[in-house]
Design an enzyme around this catalytic site. Structure first.
Site, PDB file in Angstrom:
ATOM      1  CB  CYS A 115      49.269  46.201  40.884  1.00 31.81           C
ATOM      2  SG  CYS A 115      51.018  45.800  40.710  1.00 31.81           S
ATOM      3  CB  ALA A 116      45.643  50.529  38.807  1.00 32.79           C
ATOM      4  CB  ALA A 117      43.355  46.383  36.404  1.00 35.03           C
ATOM      5  N   PRO A 118      41.129  45.990  38.800  1.00 37.53           N
ATOM      6  CG  PRO A 118      39.040  45.152  39.443  1.00 37.53           C
ATOM      7  CD  PRO A 118      40.507  44.975  39.686  1.00 37.53           C
ATOM      8  N   GLY A 119      40.547  48.625  39.497  1.00 37.05           N
ATOM      9  CA  GLY A 119      40.421  50.043  39.792  1.00 37.05           C
ATOM     10  C   GLY A 119      39.655  50.393  41.052  1.00 37.05           C
ATOM     11  N   GLY A 120      39.335  49.402  41.869  1.00 33.47           N
ATOM     12  CA  GLY A 120      38.614  49.701  43.110  1.00 33.47           C
ATOM     13  C   GLY A 120      39.371  50.711  43.956  1.00 33.47           C
ATOM     14  CE  LYS A 121      42.922  47.319  47.562  1.00 31.29           C
ATOM     15  NZ  LYS A 121      42.618  46.301  46.507  1.00 31.29           N
ATOM     16  CG  ASP A 152      46.806  46.058  35.947  1.00 32.22           C
ATOM     17  OD1 ASP A 152      46.587  45.942  37.175  1.00 32.22           O
ATOM     18  OD2 ASP A 152      46.907  45.060  35.185  1.00 32.22           O
ATOM     19  CB  CYS A 205      43.628  39.983  48.774  1.00 29.24           C
ATOM     20  SG  CYS A 205      43.885  39.416  47.083  1.00 29.24           S
TER      21      CYS A 205
HETATM   22  C1  LIG Z   1      45.445  42.524  43.343  1.00 27.90           C
HETATM   23  S1  LIG Z   1      45.175  42.999  41.718  1.00 27.90           S
HETATM   24  C2  LIG Z   1      44.949  44.730  41.894  1.00 27.90           C
HETATM   25  C3  LIG Z   1      43.575  45.137  42.389  1.00 27.90           C
HETATM   26  C4  LIG Z   1      43.353  46.643  42.292  1.00 27.90           C
HETATM   27  N1  LIG Z   1      44.372  47.389  42.976  1.00 27.90           N
HETATM   28  C5  LIG Z   1      42.004  47.055  42.814  1.00 27.90           C
HETATM   29  O1  LIG Z   1      41.878  47.514  43.953  1.00 27.90           O
HETATM   30  O2  LIG Z   1      41.016  46.943  42.074  1.00 27.90           O
HETATM   31  C6  LIG Z   1      46.762  42.910  41.025  1.00 27.90           C
HETATM   32  C7  LIG Z   1      46.905  43.503  39.650  1.00 27.90           C
HETATM   33  O3  LIG Z   1      48.307  43.499  39.344  1.00 27.90           O
HETATM   34  C8  LIG Z   1      48.438  43.437  37.940  1.00 27.90           C
HETATM   35  N2  LIG Z   1      49.854  43.128  37.669  1.00 27.90           N
HETATM   36  C9  LIG Z   1      50.502  41.948  37.724  1.00 27.90           C
HETATM   37  N3  LIG Z   1      51.806  42.101  37.419  1.00 27.90           N
HETATM   38  C10 LIG Z   1      51.986  43.429  37.169  1.00 27.90           C
HETATM   39  C11 LIG Z   1      53.099  44.223  36.786  1.00 27.90           C
HETATM   40  N4  LIG Z   1      54.306  43.684  36.612  1.00 27.90           N
HETATM   41  N5  LIG Z   1      52.913  45.536  36.599  1.00 27.90           N
HETATM   42  C12 LIG Z   1      51.691  46.110  36.766  1.00 27.90           C
HETATM   43  N6  LIG Z   1      50.607  45.400  37.105  1.00 27.90           N
HETATM   44  C13 LIG Z   1      50.754  44.078  37.312  1.00 27.90           C
HETATM   45  C14 LIG Z   1      47.407  42.419  37.532  1.00 27.90           C
HETATM   46  O4  LIG Z   1      47.051  42.571  36.174  1.00 27.90           O
HETATM   47  C15 LIG Z   1      46.252  42.743  38.507  1.00 27.90           C
HETATM   48  O5  LIG Z   1      45.329  43.583  37.872  1.00 27.90           O
END
Ligand SMILES: C[S@@+](CC[C@H](N)C(=O)[O-])C[C@H]1O[C@@H](n2cnc3c(N)ncnc32)[C@H](O)[C@@H]1O
Length: 451
Positions: free
Chosen positions: A256-262, A280, A382
């Protein structure tokens, strides 16, 4: 008719943002972005300050408004309540002189084209000051805790000894944390650049690339930001990549990568032969991952592949070779980062948590089958709610014979800041200036050793 001042326009804009969040249910970030486009650059800090502060103090302010307003404004004039909220925030949470706060807020009625309410706004703000309502003990729990009942109930259930401290941390302004891109320069070299540019900072042992600034600044003003020398990322969000890759890792999934910090942090730390898939479900948010990697010089062909898809439908994006490291930074209530997103208190509902736990459990189950024996999956949220954290992991371990807690641990300095929760660790918001995060590392037993 006298000209309308810029300060009055600013109050009106703040009221429009608060209205968009509190009445229309829109996100604070989105509402702010819209108004920012129409605001002079030098007014932006005050606009953000008023909008964030008023939303942050929403439940306290609503109690005052109920006491002050004999009748609510007509439905089509409800923006006046948001303007009053901005006025009350200035009179309690800011250093703006009282006379300026009252007169500019009254003047903002004209900007909003609600002239008939000028007298009411003036009278309400002056009565608030005269009756010293700010000093009165709140009569209901939502006003006292400044949180909706469903959040304070959950916190008191999950963290009986810490609930009040968590809510106080939720209502404080969050510091700005940086992550140095050590592929470009050492942390020591970047600290020199920060000092030369006049920024004061602190370091936290155990977070080797993290710097906490004493005063936040726009990211674009950070030395080398555009060139990719540094990123803005809370210290707590810098733990997962280092933790997951502590023992190496060559085929990595960021689910679940976006916005990509990790994602970016994983690529900064991984060996040059490592390959990473970043998935994502939200294609627009995935564009932000791409932009982040490009800015940081991490976009080399072949190293990271981005997939706009659901992580629990790997048929569309997985090449069939298991991963040895998986980061599941799951979608969650974000209850650990309320200080950065105070609108969560207004927009989220208790029923969202149950829906999210369903998604979290499903993602965990599905992704587990993509992990190689001996591999490690790090589950991260989080959130501070046990339902999304310890409970999910406990149930998963109980029903998954080849899952066991991984021996990897954050280093002792960081470990000392965390609460152990079953197989996971919780950082509570505000601890050493960090966001609230939960982490649980699970490793996959080899088949011959599966229980
Ligand atoms: C907590 S955020 C991720 C933050 C990210 N890892 C970072 O460090 O920037 C959760 C992400 O999960 C994505 N998401 C939700 N359901 C999902 C799914 N079924 N498959 C993939 N991504 C999903 C959302 O779009 C959101 O971007």
């Amino acid at each position: 008719m006298p000209r309308i001042s810029r300060s009055a326009r600013l109050r009106a804009s703040a009221a429009e943002i608060v209205h968009a969040v509190a009445v229309e249910g829109r996100s604070l970030d989105a509402a702010l972005r819209e108004r920012e486009a129409a605001t002079a650059a030098e007014d932006l800090p005050l606009l953000r300050y008023l909008a964030f502060g008023t939303v942050r103090q929403h439940f306290r302010i609503q109690a005052w408004l109920r006491a002050l307003l004999e009748r609510r404004p007509k439905r089509r004039d409800r923006i006046i309540e948001s303007l009053l909220a901005v006025g009350l925030y200035q009179l309690t949470g800011s250093r703006i002189p009282e006379h300026a706060a009252v007169s500019e807020t009254v003047e903002a009625v004209r900007v909003l084209r609600r002239q008939p309410y000028k007298g009411l706004v003036n009278a309400v703000l002056r009565r608030f000051l005269r009756e010293r309502l700010a000093d009165a003990e709140p009569t209901d729990d939502e006003a006292r805790s400044n949180h909706p009942a469903w959040i304070s109930d959950r916190l008191r259930r999950d963290w009986p000894d810490d609930a009040d401290a968590i809510m106080a941390a939720n209502d404080a302004r969050a510091p700005m944390w940086l992550r140095v891109n050590t592929r470009r320069q050492s942390v020591a070299a970047y600290l020199e650049r920060l000092s030369t540019a006049g920024h004061a900072f602190a370091l936290l042992p155990g977070l080797p690339q993290a710097i906490r600034l004493d005063e936040p600044v726009p990211a674009s003003e950070l030395p080398g930001f555009a060139a990719g020398d540094v990123s803005v990322q809370d210290g707590a969000a810098q733990l997962p990549a280092a933790w997951l890759l502590a023992d190496g890792g060559s085929k990595i999934l960021d689910a679940c990568a976006a916005p990509g910090g990790k994602t970016a942090h994983l690529l900064e730390l991984a060996g040059t032969d490592a390959r990473l898939d970043a998935v994502d479900v939200d294609p627009e948010r995935l564009d932000a991952v791409r932009a982040n990697l490009e800015r940081l010089g991490l976009g080399e062909a072949g190293r990271a592949t981005l997939h706009a898809a659901s992580a629990d439908e790997p048929e569309g994006w997985w090449d069939g070779t298991p991963y040895d490291r998986i980061l599941l930074d799951a979608p969650c209530s974000a209850s650990g980062v309320i200080r950065r997103h105070p609108d969560i208190k207004l927009l989220r509902r208790d029923s969202d948590v149950a829906a999210l736990t369903g998604v979290q459990a499903r993602l965990l189950r599905r992704l587990w089958s993509l992990l190689s024996p001996g591999g490690v999956l790090l589950y991260v949220t989080c959130s501070v709610f046990d339902a999304e954290n310890g409970s999910i992991i406990k149930r998963f371990v109980a029903e998954t014979p080849d899952a066991e807690p991984a021996q990897l641990l954050p280093n002792n300095n960081i470990r000392a800041l965390m609460r152990e929760r079953g197989t996971g660790y919780q950082l509570l918001p505000g601890t050493r200036g960090l966001d609230g995060f939960f982490y649980a590392a699970l490793s996959k037993r080899h088949p011959e050793r599966a229980a």
